[in-house]
Scaffold this motif. Structure first.
Motif, PDB file in Angstrom:
ATOM      1  N   SER A 209      53.948 -27.823  55.399  1.00  0.00           N
ATOM      2  CA  SER A 209      53.237 -27.269  56.556  1.00  0.00           C
ATOM      3  C   SER A 209      53.653 -27.979  57.835  1.00  0.00           C
ATOM      4  O   SER A 209      53.847 -27.350  58.879  1.00  0.00           O
ATOM      5  CB  SER A 209      51.724 -27.399  56.348  1.00  0.00           C
ATOM      6  OG  SER A 209      51.306 -26.674  55.206  1.00  0.00           O
ATOM      7  N   LEU A 210      53.791 -29.311  57.754  1.00  0.00           N
ATOM      8  CA  LEU A 210      54.224 -30.069  58.933  1.00  0.00           C
ATOM      9  C   LEU A 210      55.643 -29.691  59.347  1.00  0.00           C
ATOM     10  O   LEU A 210      55.963 -29.637  60.540  1.00  0.00           O
ATOM     11  CB  LEU A 210      54.148 -31.566  58.643  1.00  0.00           C
ATOM     12  CG  LEU A 210      52.752 -32.159  58.511  1.00  0.00           C
ATOM     13  CD1 LEU A 210      52.836 -33.610  58.061  1.00  0.00           C
ATOM     14  CD2 LEU A 210      51.981 -32.056  59.817  1.00  0.00           C
ATOM     15  N   ALA A 211      56.497 -29.437  58.362  1.00  0.00           N
ATOM     16  CA  ALA A 211      57.883 -29.078  58.667  1.00  0.00           C
ATOM     17  C   ALA A 211      57.980 -27.775  59.447  1.00  0.00           C
ATOM     18  O   ALA A 211      58.946 -27.552  60.178  1.00  0.00           O
ATOM     19  CB  ALA A 211      58.691 -28.974  57.380  1.00  0.00           C
ATOM     20  N   LEU A 212      56.983 -26.910  59.292  1.00  0.00           N
ATOM     21  CA  LEU A 212      57.027 -25.589  59.906  1.00  0.00           C
ATOM     22  C   LEU A 212      56.251 -25.503  61.219  1.00  0.00           C
ATOM     23  O   LEU A 212      56.128 -24.413  61.782  1.00  0.00           O
ATOM     24  CB  LEU A 212      56.477 -24.554  58.909  1.00  0.00           C
ATOM     25  CG  LEU A 212      57.289 -24.405  57.613  1.00  0.00           C
ATOM     26  CD1 LEU A 212      56.578 -23.481  56.640  1.00  0.00           C
ATOM     27  CD2 LEU A 212      58.686 -23.885  57.901  1.00  0.00           C
ATOM     28  N   THR A 213      55.717 -26.634  61.685  1.00  0.00           N
ATOM     29  CA  THR A 213      55.025 -26.614  62.979  1.00  0.00           C
ATOM     30  C   THR A 213      56.036 -26.407  64.108  1.00  0.00           C
ATOM     31  O   THR A 213      57.219 -26.691  63.953  1.00  0.00           O
ATOM     32  CB  THR A 213      54.247 -27.920  63.195  1.00  0.00           C
ATOM     33  OG1 THR A 213      55.128 -29.041  63.013  1.00  0.00           O
ATOM     34  CG2 THR A 213      53.091 -28.031  62.216  1.00  0.00           C
ATOM     35  N   PRO A 214      55.587 -25.925  65.271  1.00  0.00           N
ATOM     36  CA  PRO A 214      56.518 -25.586  66.354  1.00  0.00           C
ATOM     37  C   PRO A 214      57.275 -26.796  66.880  1.00  0.00           C
ATOM     38  O   PRO A 214      56.780 -27.930  66.853  1.00  0.00           O
ATOM     39  CB  PRO A 214      55.599 -25.010  67.443  1.00  0.00           C
ATOM     40  CG  PRO A 214      54.346 -24.630  66.740  1.00  0.00           C
ATOM     41  CD  PRO A 214      54.190 -25.576  65.607  1.00  0.00           C
ATOM     42  N   SER A 215      58.481 -26.530  67.375  1.00  0.00           N
ATOM     43  CA  SER A 215      59.316 -27.560  67.977  1.00  0.00           C
ATOM     44  C   SER A 215      59.846 -27.034  69.312  1.00  0.00           C
ATOM     45  O   SER A 215      59.395 -25.996  69.796  1.00  0.00           O
ATOM     46  CB  SER A 215      60.454 -27.951  67.032  1.00  0.00           C
ATOM     47  OG  SER A 215      61.221 -26.823  66.677  1.00  0.00           O
ATOM     48  N   LEU A 216      60.818 -27.734  69.894  1.00  0.00           N
ATOM     49  CA  LEU A 216      61.293 -27.361  71.228  1.00  0.00           C
ATOM     50  C   LEU A 216      62.080 -26.058  71.246  1.00  0.00           C
ATOM     51  O   LEU A 216      61.961 -25.268  72.183  1.00  0.00           O
ATOM     52  CB  LEU A 216      62.150 -28.490  71.809  1.00  0.00           C
ATOM     53  CG  LEU A 216      61.406 -29.737  72.286  1.00  0.00           C
ATOM     54  CD1 LEU A 216      62.394 -30.786  72.778  1.00  0.00           C
ATOM     55  CD2 LEU A 216      60.421 -29.394  73.405  1.00  0.00           C
TER      56      LEU A 216
ATOM     57  N   TYR B 239      49.372 -19.168  56.121  1.00  0.00           N
ATOM     58  CA  TYR B 239      50.096 -20.136  56.949  1.00  0.00           C
ATOM     59  C   TYR B 239      51.460 -19.579  57.341  1.00  0.00           C
ATOM     60  O   TYR B 239      51.941 -19.836  58.450  1.00  0.00           O
ATOM     61  CB  TYR B 239      50.261 -21.457  56.198  1.00  0.00           C
ATOM     62  CG  TYR B 239      50.720 -22.593  57.083  1.00  0.00           C
ATOM     63  CD1 TYR B 239      49.837 -23.212  57.958  1.00  0.00           C
ATOM     64  CD2 TYR B 239      52.046 -23.038  57.072  1.00  0.00           C
ATOM     65  CE1 TYR B 239      50.248 -24.252  58.781  1.00  0.00           C
ATOM     66  CE2 TYR B 239      52.465 -24.077  57.898  1.00  0.00           C
ATOM     67  CZ  TYR B 239      51.550 -24.674  58.752  1.00  0.00           C
ATOM     68  OH  TYR B 239      51.965 -25.682  59.575  1.00  0.00           O
ATOM     69  N   GLY B 240      52.061 -18.809  56.442  1.00  0.00           N
ATOM     70  CA  GLY B 240      53.341 -18.188  56.777  1.00  0.00           C
ATOM     71  C   GLY B 240      53.225 -17.261  57.969  1.00  0.00           C
ATOM     72  O   GLY B 240      54.099 -17.233  58.840  1.00  0.00           O
ATOM     73  N   ALA B 241      52.122 -16.500  58.033  1.00  0.00           N
ATOM     74  CA  ALA B 241      51.907 -15.620  59.186  1.00  0.00           C
ATOM     75  C   ALA B 241      51.751 -16.436  60.465  1.00  0.00           C
ATOM     76  O   ALA B 241      52.257 -16.058  61.529  1.00  0.00           O
ATOM     77  CB  ALA B 241      50.660 -14.764  58.948  1.00  0.00           C
ATOM     78  N   LEU B 242      51.071 -17.587  60.354  1.00  0.00           N
ATOM     79  CA  LEU B 242      50.914 -18.458  61.513  1.00  0.00           C
ATOM     80  C   LEU B 242      52.257 -19.021  61.960  1.00  0.00           C
ATOM     81  O   LEU B 242      52.558 -19.096  63.162  1.00  0.00           O
ATOM     82  CB  LEU B 242      49.943 -19.590  61.171  1.00  0.00           C
ATOM     83  CG  LEU B 242      49.623 -20.593  62.293  1.00  0.00           C
ATOM     84  CD1 LEU B 242      48.983 -19.876  63.484  1.00  0.00           C
ATOM     85  CD2 LEU B 242      48.708 -21.700  61.779  1.00  0.00           C
ATOM     86  N   VAL B 243      53.098 -19.414  60.990  1.00  0.00           N
ATOM     87  CA  VAL B 243      54.426 -19.951  61.304  1.00  0.00           C
ATOM     88  C   VAL B 243      55.273 -18.913  62.033  1.00  0.00           C
ATOM     89  O   VAL B 243      55.961 -19.213  63.010  1.00  0.00           O
ATOM     90  CB  VAL B 243      55.136 -20.437  60.024  1.00  0.00           C
ATOM     91  CG1 VAL B 243      56.606 -20.745  60.298  1.00  0.00           C
ATOM     92  CG2 VAL B 243      54.441 -21.666  59.464  1.00  0.00           C
ATOM     93  N   VAL B 244      55.206 -17.669  61.556  1.00  0.00           N
ATOM     94  CA  VAL B 244      55.967 -16.597  62.207  1.00  0.00           C
ATOM     95  C   VAL B 244      55.500 -16.406  63.655  1.00  0.00           C
ATOM     96  O   VAL B 244      56.313 -16.241  64.569  1.00  0.00           O
ATOM     97  CB  VAL B 244      55.825 -15.282  61.415  1.00  0.00           C
ATOM     98  CG1 VAL B 244      56.414 -14.116  62.207  1.00  0.00           C
ATOM     99  CG2 VAL B 244      56.533 -15.396  60.068  1.00  0.00           C
ATOM    100  N   SER B 245      54.179 -16.454  63.855  1.00  0.00           N
ATOM    101  CA  SER B 245      53.679 -16.296  65.230  1.00  0.00           C
ATOM    102  C   SER B 245      54.134 -17.460  66.102  1.00  0.00           C
ATOM    103  O   SER B 245      54.480 -17.263  67.281  1.00  0.00           O
ATOM    104  CB  SER B 245      52.149 -16.201  65.224  1.00  0.00           C
ATOM    105  OG  SER B 245      51.556 -17.442  64.869  1.00  0.00           O
ATOM    106  N   TRP B 246      54.147 -18.676  65.548  1.00  0.00           N
ATOM    107  CA  TRP B 246      54.650 -19.832  66.303  1.00  0.00           C
ATOM    108  C   TRP B 246      56.113 -19.657  66.684  1.00  0.00           C
ATOM    109  O   TRP B 246      56.501 -19.865  67.830  1.00  0.00           O
ATOM    110  CB  TRP B 246      54.497 -21.109  65.477  1.00  0.00           C
ATOM    111  CG  TRP B 246      53.119 -21.673  65.435  1.00  0.00           C
ATOM    112  CD1 TRP B 246      52.106 -21.482  66.338  1.00  0.00           C
ATOM    113  CD2 TRP B 246      52.601 -22.549  64.426  1.00  0.00           C
ATOM    114  NE1 TRP B 246      50.993 -22.170  65.952  1.00  0.00           N
ATOM    115  CE2 TRP B 246      51.266 -22.850  64.785  1.00  0.00           C
ATOM    116  CE3 TRP B 246      53.119 -23.100  63.256  1.00  0.00           C
ATOM    117  CZ2 TRP B 246      50.456 -23.673  64.016  1.00  0.00           C
ATOM    118  CZ3 TRP B 246      52.328 -23.935  62.492  1.00  0.00           C
ATOM    119  CH2 TRP B 246      51.010 -24.216  62.867  1.00  0.00           C
ATOM    120  N   GLN B 247      56.917 -19.292  65.688  1.00  0.00           N
ATOM    121  CA  GLN B 247      58.346 -19.148  65.939  1.00  0.00           C
ATOM    122  C   GLN B 247      58.629 -18.055  66.958  1.00  0.00           C
ATOM    123  O   GLN B 247      59.489 -18.204  67.826  1.00  0.00           O
ATOM    124  CB  GLN B 247      59.087 -18.866  64.635  1.00  0.00           C
ATOM    125  CG  GLN B 247      59.332 -20.090  63.785  1.00  0.00           C
ATOM    126  CD  GLN B 247      60.276 -21.078  64.451  1.00  0.00           C
ATOM    127  OE1 GLN B 247      61.407 -20.768  64.778  1.00  0.00           O
ATOM    128  NE2 GLN B 247      59.793 -22.305  64.665  1.00  0.00           N
TER     129      GLN B 247
END
Length: 572
Positions: free
Chosen positions: A26-33, A106-114
């Motif tokens: 989960s941490l690996a998929l959090t937003p980055s720059l 969480y996958g849906a959240l990751v997609v929205s972040w990306q």
């Protein structure tokens, strides 16, 4: 039924591992720059998942040690009874359903972040095939890591069994097994890292002997590698040949600007053309003399990246601005990518830059005041760090040059770092103001230099810098300290406008995000990440005024710059 019972029992016995795996993934998929390609994102998720699972074993071992040490303080455990088959299956189904539900949510959240990060850097959102690519990449990475970990476990069990059969006590056998597993892990890391670095060296050494498509040996005398040159074409290296054999001709410049032009001077020395940096620098000065570089209006001393690469848009932009009445001098100090060069010899870029600049400056200073070209310095990324390292500080740089342009400087560059730390109060770290911009200015988008207003004295130092460039913000301090570029929401000025508000500082994790973001920092449109193709024309036009180009000519030059092939610079 047996399969479900076995799975349920495994989940029951390894629930700590599962929690750690989900937490790290989960941490690996959090937003980055910057946004990550889906294959790369899946790889990171699978890698962190399996590392988290292994972390669970370490935590369980620590728990056993604590239990043995403070067992008298712990409540007595009640005897356990076997879980009935139906209960085991039910328990397994509940846990399995929970994991699946979490993964989907969480996958849906990751997609929205990306997609938020992608929108901020002007990229298209992830589509359906992208989701599948990420999942398959994660599964493949997880399976590979699982196989590696199982192999290490087999080594541990084998060593423990052999020790037990030879008379070792059960406790000693366990420790022998653990030692064997540790040795196997260390050997694996050493072999993988060593083989990887060896492969990188071999690959780039082979690439250095090749010639990029479109890089032909020049016929004009103003280029190194030409028939008139003392620097032989074959010895320039791959990137040296791309530099000397590429770029606009006088005819190209005239067609773009609609004005007369001359052939630009480009001189370069490859890694093999001299026993050391001093000898190569001497060859470059001789090449400048031969090609007439000291007779041009502008003379630029440029430091390449680790592989010898000079950003073609930046060099061509200056040549278009000044109608080819320019000379650019550079030399190679390595054939490996910048991260390898920096890792094993962090002072090499600065030593090479210093040798070249000092050699050019010595000859330039001998010329009469009225006959000298305007002397400028340039560098991108590791090249920016290396060229800045040629000077004792800001005063030294401004006293010995007429202009300087540095692009995407790394976090430990000097004097960049000192200027950032002593910037004017209230100015943001990603676009600071230093002493009202009298000598130094920063730019992320075209026009930022001018928008500051006030007097900008000459000589001028300009930095091209983006809020989303991980190379600029990769600082070990981020491991334990929230960086200024993540101080708060973008709307309140706590971060750059193109940095996602969903990105949070997480101790240790944010630093690792920056490390991985560096690998894809060029794979974004200009004005973001480590891509500066849209600001180099305006950058040079401002730090070296006097070119006389009209707005229409500047627009034509910018259009020509955007058509240049940068030769996949991510790995240079």
């Amino acid at each position: 039924m047996r399969l479900l019972q076995g799975g349920a029992a495994y989940l029951r016995d390894n629930w700590i591992n599962l929690l750690c795996a989900l937490a790290l993934a989960s941490l690996a998929l959090t937003p980055s720059l910057v946004p990550r390609p889906t294959v790369f994102q899946g790889f990171l998720a699978g890698l962190w998942l399996m590392l988290g699972f292994q972390l669970g074993f370490a935590l369980r071992a620590l728990g056993r040690v604590v239990s043995r040490r403070f067992g008298s303080l712990a409540p007595r455990r009640r005897p356990t009874t076997p879980v009935p088959s139906r209960s085991a299956v039910r328990w397994g189904l509940i846990v399995g359903a929970g994991v699946v539900a979490y993964a989907i949510g969480y996958g849906a959240l990751v997609v929205s972040w990306q997609n938020e990060v992608r929108a901020l850097v002007e990229m298209e959102p992830i589509d359906g095939p992208g989701y599948l690519t990420a999942v398959l990449s994660a599964l493949a990475t997880g399976a590979l890591c699982f196989g590696i970990f199982r192999g290490i476990s087999a080594v541990r069990r084998l060593a423990s069994g052999v020790a037990g059969r030879r008379g070792a006590s059960p406790q000693a056998a366990r420790w022998i097994g653990r030692g064997a597993g540790l040795v196997a892990t260390v050997l694996l890391v050493v072999v993988v890292v060593g083989a990887g670095l060896g492969a990188v060296r071999q690959i780039y050494e082979g690439r250095d002997a090749q010639t990029l498509s479109g890089s032909g040996q020049p016929a004009v005398a103003t280029r190194s590698g030409s028939p008139q040159s003392a620097a032989e074409w074959d010895g320039l290296g791959r990137q040296g040949r791309a530099f000397a054999g590429g770029g606009p001709s006088a005819r190209n410049i005239g067609e773009v600007t609609g004005a007369d032009a001359v052939e630009p001077v480009r001189v370069y020395a490859g890694l093999s053309q001299g026993a050391g940096v001093v000898e190569r620098a001497r060859l470059v000065v001789e090449e400048l003399e031969r090609a007439g570089g000291f007779d041009r209006e502008v003379l630029v001393v440029a430091t390449p990246t680790g592989s010898g690469w000079l950003e073609p848009q930046a060099i061509a932009a200056l040549e278009y601005l000044y109608g080819g009445d320019t000379a650019t001098a550079s030399m190679q100090y390595s054939f490996q990518p910048s991260w390898v060069s920096f890792l094993f010899d962090p002072e090499l870029a600065a030593a090479s830059s210093r040798a070249l600049f000092d050699a050019v400056y010595e000859r330039w200073a001998e010329l009469p005041d009225g006959d000298r070209p305007r002397l400028a310095v340039y560098g991108l990324s590791l090249g920016a760090q290396g060229m800045q390292g040629s000077f004792a500080g800001l005063a030294d740089l401004l006293s010995r040059t007429d202009a300087a342009l540095f692009t995407g400087p790394p976090a430990n560059s000097q004097p960049w770092r000192t200027l950032q730390e002593t910037r004017d109060a209230g100015s943001p770290v990603w676009q600071p103001t230093y002493q009202q911009g009298r000598d130094v200015r920063w730019q992320s988008k075209p026009g930022d230099f001018e928008r500051l207003g006030g007097e900008w004295r000459q000589p001028r130092l300009g930095y091209l810098q983006h809020a989303t460039d991980p190379i600029t913000w990769l600082d070990p301090a981020v491991i334990i300290q929230r960086p200024e570029w993540l101080a708060g929401p973008a709307a309140s000025g706590g971060r750059g406008a193109d940095v996602s508000d969903s990105m949070r500082w997480i101790p240790g994790v944010t630093f690792l995000h920056l490390v991985t973001d560096m690998l894809v920092s060029e794979a974004v449109p200009p004005s973001h990440g480590h891509n500066f193709g849209d600001v180099v024309v305006d950058g040079w036009a401002q730090v070296l005024p006097g070119h006389g180009r009209s707005p229409a000519q500047l627009a034509s030059i910018q259009s020509a710059i955007e058509q240049i092939n940068t030769h996949d610079p991510i790995w240079e």
